[in-house]
Design an enzyme around this catalytic site. Structure first.
Site: not given
Ligand code: GAR
Length: 200
Positions: A12, A64, A108, A141
């Protein structure tokens, strides 16, 4: 006031960066609800500590669209007008995307379209790229697709391991997610094909 719904699965830190930006007056918004699909998400605890409405909607063993209907119901009940995926590790159904057209953002940890999916930082390292970064995009999607709102690059150092690269990228994630949300909330952009172009 713009009402944000934030979806998380884990730590988070992107959620906290958004909350801090609101606290610092950098975003004209409030967090209406934080939803985690994972009951053990650290971000869920952090959101509760901040006094926010934070709930778990468990996704385990759920189909889903049935899951997405539960989440959309919660977002609607809180009158959310922008959904921010912040480390939410699930694909959204066409139903969910259709309920919030061009009102769902994702972050991402790579320069999309390179390295979509899981472990993007490790993918970048193993591919041998010299630069990587992060992307904020509108959600459709498909996995890590949709028009790109903001990107930032970081160097990949010869000495990097996955953790070092991920930490460098994460600092940029925290910065550009706020910038992207601010642009979308301002409404001062148009989407031309895949291109998100500022207006005025
Ligand atoms: C972050 O690095 C985000 O970009 C990635 O997960 C992590 C979450 O960190 N998201 C993905 O890979 C989505 N495809 P956080 O919970 O500390 O924000």
């Amino acid at each position: 006031m713009n009402r944000l719904g934030i979806l998380i699965s884990g730590r988070g830190s992107n959620f906290e960066a958004i909350a801090d930006s609101i606290g610092a007056g950098k975003l004209d918004a409030e967090i209406a609800i934080v939803i985690s699909n994972n009951p053990n998400a650290e971000g869920l605890r952090r959101a509760q500590q901040r006094g926010l409405r934070a709930v778990c909607v468990r996704s385990r063993a759920m189909e889903r669209e049935a899951y997405d209907r539960l989440v959309v119901e919660k977002l609607r009940a809180e009158r959310v007008d922008l959904v921010c995926l912040a480390g939410f590790m699930r694909l959204l159904s066409a139903y969910f995307v259709g309920e919030f057209p061009q009102r769902i953002l994702n972050i991402h940890p790579s320069l999309l379209p390179a390295f979509p999916g899981l472990e993007a930082q490790l993918q970048a390292l193993e591919h041998g790229v010299k630069h990587s970064g992060c992307t904020v995009h509108f959600v459709d999607e498909k996995l890590d697709a949709g028009p790109i709102i903001a990107q930032a690059t970081v160097p990949v150092l010869d000495s990097d391991d996955e953790g070092a690269l991920a930490a460098r990228i994460l600092r940029e994630e925290h910065r550009i997610y706020t910038e992207a949300i601010r642009l979308v909330l301002s409404g001062k952009y148009r989407i031309d094909g895949r291109r998100v172009l500022p207006t005025q």
